[in-house]
Enzyme design. Structure first.
Site, mmCIF file in Angstrom:
data_model
loop_
_atom_site.group_PDB
_atom_site.id
_atom_site.type_symbol
_atom_site.label_atom_id
_atom_site.label_comp_id
_atom_site.label_asym_id
_atom_site.label_seq_id
_atom_site.Cartn_x
_atom_site.Cartn_y
_atom_site.Cartn_z
ATOM 1 N N MET A 50 40.435 10.099 5.541
ATOM 2 C CA MET A 50 41.281 11.749 5.808
ATOM 3 C C MET A 50 42.417 10.918 5.250
ATOM 4 O O MET A 50 43.501 10.179 5.618
ATOM 5 C CB MET A 50 40.925 11.769 7.109
ATOM 6 C CG MET A 50 40.223 12.702 7.778
ATOM 7 S SD MET A 50 40.633 12.294 10.269
ATOM 8 C CE MET A 50 39.468 10.865 10.021
ATOM 9 N N HIS A 104 34.323 8.926 7.960
ATOM 10 C CA HIS A 104 34.920 10.070 7.403
ATOM 11 C C HIS A 104 36.536 9.436 6.687
ATOM 12 O O HIS A 104 37.452 9.331 7.548
ATOM 13 C CB HIS A 104 34.800 10.733 8.539
ATOM 14 C CG HIS A 104 36.059 11.795 8.738
ATOM 15 N ND1 HIS A 104 36.336 12.866 10.011
ATOM 16 C CD2 HIS A 104 36.455 12.690 7.571
ATOM 17 C CE1 HIS A 104 36.433 13.616 9.787
ATOM 18 N NE2 HIS A 104 37.024 13.915 8.080
ATOM 19 N N MET A 158 42.507 7.253 8.594
ATOM 20 C CA MET A 158 44.009 8.343 8.583
ATOM 21 C C MET A 158 45.181 7.557 7.819
ATOM 22 O O MET A 158 44.869 6.134 8.350
ATOM 23 C CB MET A 158 44.227 8.351 9.494
ATOM 24 C CG MET A 158 42.971 9.370 10.561
ATOM 25 S SD MET A 158 43.901 9.821 11.664
ATOM 26 C CE MET A 158 42.147 10.547 12.455
ATOM 27 N N ASP A 210 32.818 18.145 13.256
ATOM 28 C CA ASP A 210 33.508 17.346 14.147
ATOM 29 C C ASP A 210 34.714 17.701 14.549
ATOM 30 O O ASP A 210 35.848 18.672 13.782
ATOM 31 C CB ASP A 210 33.615 15.761 12.953
ATOM 32 C CG ASP A 210 34.959 15.093 13.777
ATOM 33 O OD1 ASP A 210 35.330 14.833 14.731
ATOM 34 O OD2 ASP A 210 35.262 14.150 12.503
ATOM 35 N N SER A 270 32.422 8.891 17.833
ATOM 36 C CA SER A 270 33.403 8.765 16.887
ATOM 37 C C SER A 270 34.569 7.513 18.055
ATOM 38 O O SER A 270 34.978 7.914 19.022
ATOM 39 C CB SER A 270 34.348 10.266 17.033
ATOM 40 O OG SER A 270 35.992 9.175 16.267
ATOM 41 N N ASP A 324 36.605 6.816 12.265
ATOM 42 C CA ASP A 324 38.245 7.985 10.972
ATOM 43 C C ASP A 324 38.747 7.390 10.558
ATOM 44 O O ASP A 324 39.664 6.650 11.125
ATOM 45 C CB ASP A 324 38.730 8.911 12.106
ATOM 46 C CG ASP A 324 37.416 9.580 12.850
ATOM 47 O OD1 ASP A 324 37.147 10.643 12.137
ATOM 48 O OD2 ASP A 324 37.271 9.512 14.092
ATOM 49 N N HIS A 352 30.930 6.990 14.117
ATOM 50 C CA HIS A 352 31.779 7.467 13.255
ATOM 51 C C HIS A 352 32.628 6.808 12.914
ATOM 52 O O HIS A 352 33.408 6.854 14.133
ATOM 53 C CB HIS A 352 32.118 8.985 14.029
ATOM 54 C CG HIS A 352 32.590 10.008 13.075
ATOM 55 N ND1 HIS A 352 32.243 10.777 11.584
ATOM 56 C CD2 HIS A 352 33.565 10.415 13.125
ATOM 57 C CE1 HIS A 352 33.119 12.301 11.053
ATOM 58 N NE2 HIS A 352 34.119 11.476 12.225
ATOM 59 N N MET A 366 34.886 21.250 9.859
ATOM 60 C CA MET A 366 35.647 20.116 10.992
ATOM 61 C C MET A 366 35.873 21.142 11.784
ATOM 62 O O MET A 366 36.489 22.882 11.479
ATOM 63 C CB MET A 366 37.554 19.973 10.496
ATOM 64 C CG MET A 366 37.582 18.794 9.796
ATOM 65 S SD MET A 366 36.709 16.953 10.003
ATOM 66 C CE MET A 366 38.074 17.329 11.167
HETATM 67 C C1 DX5 Z 1 39.411 14.228 14.019
HETATM 68 C C2 DX5 Z 1 38.631 12.889 13.887
HETATM 69 C C3 DX5 Z 1 37.346 13.180 14.407
HETATM 70 C C4 DX5 Z 1 37.584 13.339 16.096
HETATM 71 C C5 DX5 Z 1 36.822 13.853 17.531
HETATM 72 O O1 DX5 Z 1 40.890 13.915 13.204
HETATM 73 O O2 DX5 Z 1 37.657 13.381 12.239
HETATM 74 O O3 DX5 Z 1 36.448 12.223 14.389
HETATM 75 O O4 DX5 Z 1 37.918 11.573 16.031
HETATM 76 O O5 DX5 Z 1 37.350 14.152 18.685
HETATM 77 P P1 DX5 Z 1 36.902 14.195 19.693
HETATM 78 O O6 DX5 Z 1 35.577 14.616 19.504
HETATM 79 O O7 DX5 Z 1 37.802 14.105 20.930
HETATM 80 O O8 DX5 Z 1 37.582 16.182 19.364
HETATM 81 ZN ZN ZN Z 2 35.924 12.251 11.874
#
Ligand code: DX5
Ligand code: ZN
Length: 219
Positions: A67, A65, A36, A174, A7, A34, A32, A136
């Site tokens: 969110m 991903h 947000m 994840d 990620s 992310d 990956h 998750m």
């Molecule tokens: C959290 C993200 C993850 C995050 C994971 O909301 O979706 O992908 O980056 O990070 P680690 O591996 O540090 O928990």
């Molecule tokens: Zn993620």
């Protein structure tokens, strides 16, 4: 077949292209990504412009991903920006089946993401249409959180549902995945492993990914 998906949330954003090249050279199977929105989750990250910018650096598929809420309007933007997989949270969209169809129409693989408190019943009626289920193992929003152990039983239950369905659906996990726990998580049924801080927080990405693969081979 095990896939490791670093990620980039924990990468050095000032050197993002270089970081992606390095982690792909170190053995990443996916990148990956992310997304947000400070609405569905209490944090704000990166969008389609950044996805498009990193595409030339990522010689492996980009695993987006989302969110964000709403979901549908942004899907085609990520497809155009080079996403290979687009996953979303069912609570974030009004029509789960429609959103899956939209992702497929855009030429991407579709994933459904279940939070620690989200029931597996969201998979009813749509599992056979999915390419990926993402469990998750933290509440979404931040890197570096601790793995929630209840995710193991959930992974095992989804693995059974995928086996019953008979299609090749990836089972991704994840949050809080590290060298120390990746073997146990694989034994629970995951085949695709997102890991952010546990890879980008180390100096030698290749050594860390190799250590993860060694644990996976032993699991
Ligand atoms: C959290 C993200 C993850 C995050 C994971 O909301 O979706 O992908 O980056 O990070 P680690 O591996 O540090 O928990
Ligand atoms: Zn993620």
């Amino acid at each position: 077949m095990h896939r490791i998906a670093p990620s980039i949330l924990s990468a050095d954003f000032a050197r993002l292209g270089e970081e992606i090249r390095a982690v792909v050279a170190a053995g990443a199977d996916l990148i990956h990504f992310d997304v947000m929105d400070n609405h569905y989750v209490p944090n704000l990250t990166i969008g389609p412009l950044v996805c498009e910018a990193i595409r030339p650096y990522a010689s492996v598929p980009i695993d987006v991903h989302l969110m964000v809420s709403p979901v549908d309007r942004i899907v085609s933007d990520f497809a155009k920006a080079g996403a290979g997989i687009i996953s979303f949270h069912p609570e974030a969209t009004l029509h789960v089946d429609r959103t899956i169809g939209l992702i497929h129409e855009c030429g991407c693989k579709a994933g459904l993401v279940l939070n620690p408190g989200t029931p597996l019943s969201y998979l009813d009626h749509v599992l056979e249409k999915l390419d990926l289920v993402l469990i998750m193992s933290v509440n979404p929003g931040f890197a570096g959180q601790a793995f929630i152990p209840e995710a193991l039983a959930k992974l095992a239950a989804v693995r059974r549902r995928i086996a019953d369905c008979g299609r090749d659906i990836w089972l991704e996990v994840d949050g809080g995945v590290k060298v120390d726990n990746i073997g146990e998580i694989a034994s629970a049924g995951a085949d695709t492993f997102v890991s952010g801080s546990a890879i980008f927080g180390t100096k030698d990405y290749a050594a860390t990914i190799a250590a993860m693969r060694a644990q996976l081979a032993a699991a």
